[in-house]
Scaffold this active site. Structure first.
Site, PDB file in Angstrom:
ATOM      1  N   LYS A 238      -8.650  15.796  90.905  1.00  0.00           N
ATOM      2  CA  LYS A 238      -8.852  14.586  91.643  1.00  0.00           C
ATOM      3  C   LYS A 238      -7.564  13.793  91.741  1.00  0.00           C
ATOM      4  O   LYS A 238      -7.405  12.956  92.627  1.00  0.00           O
ATOM      5  CB  LYS A 238      -9.903  13.714  90.969  1.00  0.00           C
ATOM      6  CG  LYS A 238     -11.268  14.341  90.840  1.00  0.00           C
ATOM      7  CD  LYS A 238     -12.215  13.427  90.076  1.00  0.00           C
ATOM      8  CE  LYS A 238     -13.516  14.151  89.805  1.00  0.00           C
ATOM      9  NZ  LYS A 238     -14.357  13.400  88.872  1.00  0.00           N
TER      10      LYS A 238
ATOM     11  N   GLU B  87       0.444  18.167  94.017  1.00  0.00           N
ATOM     12  CA  GLU B  87      -0.072  17.738  92.721  1.00  0.00           C
ATOM     13  C   GLU B  87       0.433  16.338  92.403  1.00  0.00           C
ATOM     14  O   GLU B  87       1.497  15.937  92.890  1.00  0.00           O
ATOM     15  CB  GLU B  87       0.384  18.744  91.653  1.00  0.00           C
ATOM     16  CG  GLU B  87      -0.100  18.486  90.257  1.00  0.00           C
ATOM     17  CD  GLU B  87      -1.607  18.473  90.076  1.00  0.00           C
ATOM     18  OE1 GLU B  87      -2.254  17.527  90.586  1.00  0.00           O
ATOM     19  OE2 GLU B  87      -2.139  19.370  89.401  1.00  0.00           O
ATOM     20  N   ASP B  88      -0.325  15.609  91.605  1.00  0.00           N
ATOM     21  CA  ASP B  88       0.090  14.264  91.233  1.00  0.00           C
ATOM     22  C   ASP B  88       1.208  14.283  90.193  1.00  0.00           C
ATOM     23  O   ASP B  88       2.158  13.522  90.288  1.00  0.00           O
ATOM     24  CB  ASP B  88      -1.100  13.422  90.738  1.00  0.00           C
ATOM     25  CG  ASP B  88      -1.872  14.073  89.596  1.00  0.00           C
ATOM     26  OD1 ASP B  88      -1.616  15.249  89.270  1.00  0.00           O
ATOM     27  OD2 ASP B  88      -2.766  13.405  89.038  1.00  0.00           O
TER      28      ASP B  88
ATOM     29  N   ASP C 146       3.282  18.232  84.366  1.00  0.00           N
ATOM     30  CA  ASP C 146       3.347  17.823  82.970  1.00  0.00           C
ATOM     31  C   ASP C 146       3.653  19.062  82.123  1.00  0.00           C
ATOM     32  O   ASP C 146       4.776  19.547  82.121  1.00  0.00           O
ATOM     33  CB  ASP C 146       1.991  17.182  82.621  1.00  0.00           C
ATOM     34  CG  ASP C 146       2.010  16.378  81.343  1.00  0.00           C
ATOM     35  OD1 ASP C 146       2.635  16.810  80.373  1.00  0.00           O
ATOM     36  OD2 ASP C 146       1.369  15.313  81.303  1.00  0.00           O
TER      37      ASP C 146
ATOM     38  N   LYS D 197       7.305  15.285  84.645  1.00  0.00           N
ATOM     39  CA  LYS D 197       7.481  14.863  83.258  1.00  0.00           C
ATOM     40  C   LYS D 197       8.006  16.074  82.469  1.00  0.00           C
ATOM     41  O   LYS D 197       7.268  16.737  81.749  1.00  0.00           O
ATOM     42  CB  LYS D 197       6.144  14.379  82.696  1.00  0.00           C
ATOM     43  CG  LYS D 197       6.255  13.590  81.413  1.00  0.00           C
ATOM     44  CD  LYS D 197       4.891  13.280  80.808  1.00  0.00           C
ATOM     45  CE  LYS D 197       4.146  12.208  81.527  1.00  0.00           C
ATOM     46  NZ  LYS D 197       2.915  11.792  80.780  1.00  0.00           N
TER      47      LYS D 197
END
Length: 181
Positions: free
Chosen positions: A44, A100-101, A104, A132
């Site tokens: 989401k 993608e947001d 990570d 990140k």
């Protein structure tokens, strides 16, 4: 209760995010000018970014969504990735751009890249709003990166903690006392 009080610091304002998305949209439009661009949003978290990014892309494109799980209800990845909602269309011969947001640990996106590559797309690239790198567990790099963020728990603009804070119009650092209870 005002959820904005749970944010310790704002990393990227609405205006800064708009500039980042516009820059990325210009670059993607240039790079995919003569290609069959098929943008895939990873739900989401990337929903808001995807909506803004596809409007910033000035060439024809198709979109689809998939949903995966690797976090459960916690704050760190479990390492076990499951596809919860798969794509509706065939990927054969398409130029995929996974949107993608945040990149990570890389575990989920590495899994997705392998899974989608096996479906015979013409090409596959990764676009992430945020990177990140300190958290990386696998060797994966995005082709398009909006901004690099520190190793903090960040929320807003689609990113959540326990399904909350996605609707913040900016990206901020969540106060530790919120997620360490």
């Amino acid at each position: 209760m005002d959820m904005r009080n749970d944010v310790a610091e704002i990393l990227y304002t609405e205006d800064q995010l708009a500039e980042i998305v516009a820059r990325m949209g210009r670059q993607i439009s240039e790079d995919y000018r003569d290609k069959n661009l098929f943008m895939i949003s990873v739900l989401k978290g990337s929903l808001i970014f995807m909506a803004d990014l596809m409007r910033a892309v000035t060439i024809p494109c198709s979109i689809d969504f998939l949903s995966v799980s690797s976090y459960g209800a916690g704050t760190t990845t479990t390492g076990a990735v499951r596809i919860l909602k798969d794509l509706d269309d065939s990927l054969e011969g398409k130029d995929l751009l996974i949107v993608e947001d945040i990149l990570d640990s890389g575990v989920t996106l590495s899994f997705l890249m392998k899974n989608l590559s096996a479906r015979n797309p013409r090409s596959i690239r990764l676009c992430t709003l945020l990177d990140k790198p300190e958290r990386r567990k696998v060797d994966i790099h995005a082709d398009y990166v909006g901004a690099q963020v520190p190793d903090e728990f960040i929320v807003g603009y689609g990113l959540d903690y326990a399904e909350k804070y996605r609707n913040l119009p900016y990206i901020g650092v969540l106060k530790p006392e919120i997620y360490q209870n």
